[in-house]
Design a protein around this motif. Sequence first.
Motif, PDB file in Angstrom:
ATOM      1  N   GLN A 226       0.838  -1.197   0.000  1.00  0.00           N
ATOM      2  CA  GLN A 226       0.000   0.000   0.000  1.00  0.00           C
ATOM      3  C   GLN A 226       0.874   1.248   0.000  1.00  0.00           C
ATOM      4  O   GLN A 226       2.007   1.227   0.483  1.00  0.00           O
ATOM      5  CB  GLN A 226      -0.925   0.025   1.219  1.00  0.00           C
ATOM      6  N   LEU A 227       0.289   2.340  -0.514  1.00  0.00           N
ATOM      7  CA  LEU A 227       1.011   3.608  -0.606  1.00  0.00           C
ATOM      8  C   LEU A 227       0.029   4.747  -0.354  1.00  0.00           C
ATOM      9  O   LEU A 227      -1.066   4.759  -0.918  1.00  0.00           O
ATOM     10  CB  LEU A 227       1.640   3.759  -1.994  1.00  0.00           C
ATOM     11  N   VAL A 228       0.407   5.700   0.510  1.00  0.00           N
ATOM     12  CA  VAL A 228      -0.422   6.889   0.745  1.00  0.00           C
ATOM     13  C   VAL A 228       0.471   8.131   0.744  1.00  0.00           C
ATOM     14  O   VAL A 228       1.642   8.076   1.145  1.00  0.00           O
ATOM     15  CB  VAL A 228      -1.193   6.810   2.082  1.00  0.00           C
ATOM     16  N   ARG A 229      -0.090   9.236   0.279  1.00  0.00           N
ATOM     17  CA  ARG A 229       0.634  10.503   0.294  1.00  0.00           C
ATOM     18  C   ARG A 229       0.291  11.253   1.576  1.00  0.00           C
ATOM     19  O   ARG A 229      -0.854  11.315   1.996  1.00  0.00           O
ATOM     20  CB  ARG A 229       0.251  11.360  -0.924  1.00  0.00           C
ATOM     21  N   LYS A 230       1.325  11.848   2.189  1.00  0.00           N
ATOM     22  CA  LYS A 230       1.136  12.614   3.420  1.00  0.00           C
ATOM     23  C   LYS A 230       0.983  14.097   3.100  1.00  0.00           C
ATOM     24  O   LYS A 230       1.148  14.529   1.958  1.00  0.00           O
ATOM     25  CB  LYS A 230       2.317  12.372   4.359  1.00  0.00           C
ATOM     26  N   GLU A 231       0.666  14.875   4.127  1.00  0.00           N
ATOM     27  CA  GLU A 231       0.423  16.301   3.934  1.00  0.00           C
ATOM     28  C   GLU A 231       1.658  17.042   3.432  1.00  0.00           C
ATOM     29  O   GLU A 231       1.548  18.048   2.743  1.00  0.00           O
ATOM     30  CB  GLU A 231      -0.073  16.922   5.249  1.00  0.00           C
ATOM     31  N   ASP A 232       2.847  16.557   3.775  1.00  0.00           N
ATOM     32  CA  ASP A 232       4.083  17.230   3.349  1.00  0.00           C
ATOM     33  C   ASP A 232       4.541  16.761   1.967  1.00  0.00           C
ATOM     34  O   ASP A 232       5.689  16.987   1.577  1.00  0.00           O
ATOM     35  CB  ASP A 232       5.184  17.007   4.377  1.00  0.00           C
ATOM     36  N   GLU A 233       3.658  16.074   1.215  1.00  0.00           N
ATOM     37  CA  GLU A 233       3.907  15.589  -0.153  1.00  0.00           C
ATOM     38  C   GLU A 233       4.803  14.359  -0.211  1.00  0.00           C
ATOM     39  O   GLU A 233       5.058  13.829  -1.300  1.00  0.00           O
ATOM     40  CB  GLU A 233       4.522  16.700  -1.037  1.00  0.00           C
ATOM     41  N   SER A 234       5.316  13.889   0.924  1.00  0.00           N
ATOM     42  CA  SER A 234       6.060  12.629   0.934  1.00  0.00           C
ATOM     43  C   SER A 234       5.063  11.471   0.982  1.00  0.00           C
ATOM     44  O   SER A 234       3.856  11.675   1.112  1.00  0.00           O
ATOM     45  CB  SER A 234       7.015  12.570   2.132  1.00  0.00           C
ATOM     46  N   HIS A 235       5.560  10.237   0.873  1.00  0.00           N
ATOM     47  CA  HIS A 235       4.690   9.065   0.838  1.00  0.00           C
ATOM     48  C   HIS A 235       5.107   8.052   1.895  1.00  0.00           C
ATOM     49  O   HIS A 235       6.296   7.936   2.223  1.00  0.00           O
ATOM     50  CB  HIS A 235       4.734   8.397  -0.540  1.00  0.00           C
ATOM     51  N   THR A 236       4.110   7.333   2.406  1.00  0.00           N
ATOM     52  CA  THR A 236       4.370   6.195   3.287  1.00  0.00           C
ATOM     53  C   THR A 236       4.074   4.920   2.514  1.00  0.00           C
ATOM     54  O   THR A 236       2.990   4.773   1.935  1.00  0.00           O
ATOM     55  CB  THR A 236       3.500   6.246   4.553  1.00  0.00           C
ATOM     56  N   LEU A 237       5.029   4.001   2.502  1.00  0.00           N
ATOM     57  CA  LEU A 237       4.897   2.739   1.784  1.00  0.00           C
ATOM     58  C   LEU A 237       4.863   1.583   2.780  1.00  0.00           C
ATOM     59  O   LEU A 237       5.725   1.490   3.660  1.00  0.00           O
ATOM     60  CB  LEU A 237       6.068   2.548   0.812  1.00  0.00           C
ATOM     61  N   LEU A 238       3.853   0.727   2.648  1.00  0.00           N
ATOM     62  CA  LEU A 238       3.798  -0.531   3.394  1.00  0.00           C
ATOM     63  C   LEU A 238       4.069  -1.644   2.397  1.00  0.00           C
ATOM     64  O   LEU A 238       3.266  -1.901   1.498  1.00  0.00           O
ATOM     65  CB  LEU A 238       2.424  -0.722   4.039  1.00  0.00           C
ATOM     66  N   ALA A 239       5.218  -2.284   2.532  1.00  0.00           N
ATOM     67  CA  ALA A 239       5.616  -3.361   1.631  1.00  0.00           C
ATOM     68  C   ALA A 239       5.920  -4.597   2.454  1.00  0.00           C
ATOM     69  O   ALA A 239       6.847  -4.583   3.266  1.00  0.00           O
ATOM     70  CB  ALA A 239       6.845  -2.951   0.805  1.00  0.00           C
ATOM     71  N   ASP A 240       5.120  -5.641   2.263  1.00  0.00           N
ATOM     72  CA  ASP A 240       5.209  -6.849   3.071  1.00  0.00           C
ATOM     73  C   ASP A 240       4.935  -6.467   4.527  1.00  0.00           C
ATOM     74  O   ASP A 240       3.834  -6.064   4.868  1.00  0.00           O
ATOM     75  CB  ASP A 240       6.565  -7.523   2.884  1.00  0.00           C
ATOM     76  N   GLN A 241       5.920  -6.508   5.391  1.00  0.00           N
ATOM     77  CA  GLN A 241       5.724  -6.125   6.798  1.00  0.00           C
ATOM     78  C   GLN A 241       6.695  -5.013   7.199  1.00  0.00           C
ATOM     79  O   GLN A 241       7.101  -4.919   8.364  1.00  0.00           O
ATOM     80  CB  GLN A 241       5.900  -7.341   7.705  1.00  0.00           C
ATOM     81  N   THR A 242       7.026  -4.161   6.224  1.00  0.00           N
ATOM     82  CA  THR A 242       7.974  -3.083   6.487  1.00  0.00           C
ATOM     83  C   THR A 242       7.369  -1.744   6.081  1.00  0.00           C
ATOM     84  O   THR A 242       6.737  -1.632   5.034  1.00  0.00           O
ATOM     85  CB  THR A 242       9.284  -3.305   5.707  1.00  0.00           C
ATOM     86  N   LEU A 243       7.561  -0.735   6.916  1.00  0.00           N
ATOM     87  CA  LEU A 243       7.078   0.623   6.655  1.00  0.00           C
ATOM     88  C   LEU A 243       8.244   1.495   6.194  1.00  0.00           C
ATOM     89  O   LEU A 243       9.325   1.466   6.794  1.00  0.00           O
ATOM     90  CB  LEU A 243       6.460   1.223   7.918  1.00  0.00           C
ATOM     91  N   TYR A 244       8.025   2.270   5.114  1.00  0.00           N
ATOM     92  CA  TYR A 244       9.054   3.170   4.582  1.00  0.00           C
ATOM     93  C   TYR A 244       8.473   4.576   4.444  1.00  0.00           C
ATOM     94  O   TYR A 244       7.274   4.746   4.181  1.00  0.00           O
ATOM     95  CB  TYR A 244       9.525   2.707   3.203  1.00  0.00           C
ATOM     96  N   ASN A 245       9.333   5.553   4.587  1.00  0.00           N
ATOM     97  CA  ASN A 245       8.995   6.930   4.244  1.00  0.00           C
ATOM     98  C   ASN A 245       9.753   7.281   2.966  1.00  0.00           C
ATOM     99  O   ASN A 245      10.976   7.137   2.890  1.00  0.00           O
ATOM    100  CB  ASN A 245       9.380   7.886   5.367  1.00  0.00           C
ATOM    101  N   ILE A 246       9.018   7.727   1.926  1.00  0.00           N
ATOM    102  CA  ILE A 246       9.628   8.067   0.642  1.00  0.00           C
ATOM    103  C   ILE A 246       9.415   9.547   0.380  1.00  0.00           C
ATOM    104  O   ILE A 246       8.269   9.997   0.234  1.00  0.00           O
ATOM    105  CB  ILE A 246       9.027   7.218  -0.499  1.00  0.00           C
ATOM    106  N   ASP A 247      10.485  10.286   0.331  1.00  0.00           N
ATOM    107  CA  ASP A 247      10.437  11.731   0.082  1.00  0.00           C
ATOM    108  C   ASP A 247      11.259  12.011  -1.180  1.00  0.00           C
ATOM    109  O   ASP A 247      12.497  12.071  -1.123  1.00  0.00           O
ATOM    110  CB  ASP A 247      10.989  12.494   1.275  1.00  0.00           C
ATOM    111  N   GLY A 248      10.569  12.164  -2.316  1.00  0.00           N
ATOM    112  CA  GLY A 248      11.297  12.308  -3.581  1.00  0.00           C
ATOM    113  C   GLY A 248      11.990  11.006  -3.921  1.00  0.00           C
ATOM    114  O   GLY A 248      11.356   9.973  -4.106  1.00  0.00           O
TER     115      GLY A 248
END
Length: 514
Positions: A226-248
């Motif tokens: 799953q992937l969602v965009r946050k208010e600061d335009e970065s994204h949170t990624l849930l891949a398998d059982q790991t959470l990532y913050n993607i900024d650019g």
Amino acid sequence: MQSVLSYDGSLAAVVSPASGSRLLVQVYQVAASSCSLQMTLTHSTSNPLKQLVFCGNSMVVGLMGTSEVVVWDLDRGVVSNKMMASSEDQNFLSLAGDFKGTHYSILAQHSQKLYVYEYLAATNKLTRKIKSGRFEGESEDVFLAVSEKHVVVQASADARVMDRESGKKVGKIKSKKLSRIFICPNDPNILAGVQNAGAVVLYDLSTFKKVVSVPQVITSSTCALQLVRKEDESHTLLADQTLYNIDGTSIEKLSQLTSSRPTAMFLIQDRLLALIREKTGGCTAEWVELTSDDLPSSIDLGKVKKEEAEKKEAGKRKSSSDAMILGPGQAGTEIAPPKKKVKAMTEADDENETEDAAANEMSIAERLQQLSNALDEDGAEDEEEDEAGPNSSFKPKQATTESLKELLTQALQSGDDSLLELALGVNDKQIISTTLKEIEPSLILVLVSKLTTRLASTPMRAEQLAKWLSYCLKTGRFQPHQLSALRNLLYERIESFSDLLRLEGRLSMMCDIE
């Protein structure tokens, strides 16, 4: 655990373990920091569930194998319509929902040609057909993603991007064979997918170029993505059982999630919802705040609730052990009662010995007379207890609208089932109808819930409970979703009615033959 989240994050659907050909899908209502089971959708089919999607908040659509599509109406909790492949050379390959909740799209193959069909979910009426190229390969290698603006088909080395309104091709993504493609729900310009090596790749649909790649994080075709965009335009990624913050192009690992039980995980704004499957078949919800500055690097889902349950159980054991005191010199095999209880038991034993001694001196006639007197006293005490029971002044046969309203309000506000049963003893239709019209709407909802529970546990009371349910419904103070539990209960009972009729027919034939 196969699961899907609605586009606005207010509903979550989880496929429940089922036996035989019966499919069970549990739908949960998600609000604030709570989560409750709304309904259970059912369908009997020999085809395996391949994909599940939401159409807004009103419908859920399932793809069964490559030849069957089923649409559930969430307002009624039943299958509203279904569609089968029109010919042997037609295969349904992939499914996509709709943000607005009115349509769903199917990627289908006719011989070697691919088409995207868009249907009106309520009626299965075809509203749009988009040619999507040719394909010669396995059906497992074809995927579809749809947004309000774009339709993306991944069927070969490249992903084909088309305008949803016109159906014309607007671009191509050189993706090296993506799988599980989807468009970010709150960022329609970002397409995500999984490459063969397990890397999650994000693409910009305005430029058709790769934005960033998170290497080797997907280990199976069923794990969470799953992937969602946050208010600061970065994204949170849930891949398998790991959470990532993607900024650019920057990637930061936030936390590693673990669970000892099957778990469905969903990203909802700045929180993670975990639905953990229990042995009973239901799910318990656990929320994780992702905005916390001290988010742990590893989170054991379900651990907190498990520790709370263990503490509660330990507290019960401790309180029960504190109530008894071991006698001196005992190794714990027996427990000595408190001194006050010992004294009372001693006095009672002395009284019993005195009565036994007196009884030995009585004749048989005197003993029989004493037994008769004791039975009369017990009967009188029972009558006094009945008269002094809950709300002893209330008599169902003499009930008025005011007295029933007062009793019913008290029972529903306090949760007193004994008072409620007393109120349900009223059979006067006019009094019941008038009383329910004067009661607060919130209490009517509580009453319907309690009546539904009683109907499910004791079907023999159906005639009595149906009368109360009928007058509750006539007040018209309900939203459709508030009656889903009652609707599902009645649907389950009605669903077996045809089988009972067939059985009754066979029995009648056998009896006639004899």
